[in-house]
Design an enzyme around this catalytic site. Structure first.
Site, PDB file in Angstrom:
ATOM      1  NE  ARG A   1       2.812  -0.961   7.846  1.00 48.21           N
ATOM      2  CZ  ARG A   1       2.182  -0.423   6.802  1.00 48.21           C
ATOM      3  NH1 ARG A   1       1.104   0.319   6.988  1.00 48.21           N
ATOM      4  NH2 ARG A   1       2.614  -0.639   5.574  1.00 48.21           N
TER       5      ARG A   1
ATOM      6  CB  ALA B   1      -3.229   3.194   7.433  1.00 43.55           C
ATOM      7  CB  CYS B   2       1.531   5.814   7.620  1.00 42.87           C
ATOM      8  SG  CYS B   2       3.006   6.664   7.018  1.00 42.87           S
ATOM      9  N   GLY B   3       3.121   3.280   5.896  1.00 39.62           N
ATOM     10  CA  GLY B   3       4.326   2.471   5.851  1.00 39.62           C
ATOM     11  C   GLY B   3       5.508   3.123   6.549  1.00 39.62           C
TER      12      GLY B   3
END
Length: 114
Positions: free
Chosen positions: A15, A10-12
């Site tokens: 990712r 969920a963390c940019g």
């Protein structure tokens, strides 16, 4: 080279860091979704220490109730205990290779250990 990322999909930033690892030739990658497979206390203490940080510096405040619980003012043991009990308190992403551990925020910090 083996690389392990403690990842939150969920963390940019997590990712983007994972994408760099996946696109780097010669990386034997291990992805640990730490919210599903939490850290052991010993491993968490080791990666924080090896990244040159304190537990307070690795504490995630944004999006958690860590501040309301007084964790930023707590001692290292209390913070580590809270992080193990609630992995969302651990900031991300951490990456470990044979060359060391980095807290990859920003994700370019990863290049120091590749």
């Amino acid at each position: 080279m083996k690389a392990t990322i403690w990842h939150n999909p969920a963390c940019g930033t997590s990712r983007k860091t994972l994408a760099i690892l996946q696109d780097t030739p010669g990386i034997d990658l291990v992805v640990i979704e730490y919210l599903k497979n939490p850290y052991s206390r010993d491993k968490l203490a080791q990666i924080i220490r090896d990244a040159g940080m304190t537990p307070a510096e690795a504490l995630r405040l944004r999006g958690t109730d860590a501040e309301e619980k007084g964790l930023p003012q707590a001692d290292d043991d209390a913070i580590l205990d809270a992080m193990v009990a609630q992995p969302a308190y651990v900031n991300r992403p951490f990456v470990e290779t044979d060359k060391g551990v980095r807290f990859c925020r920003p994700q370019e910090k990863l290049m120091e250990i590749l």
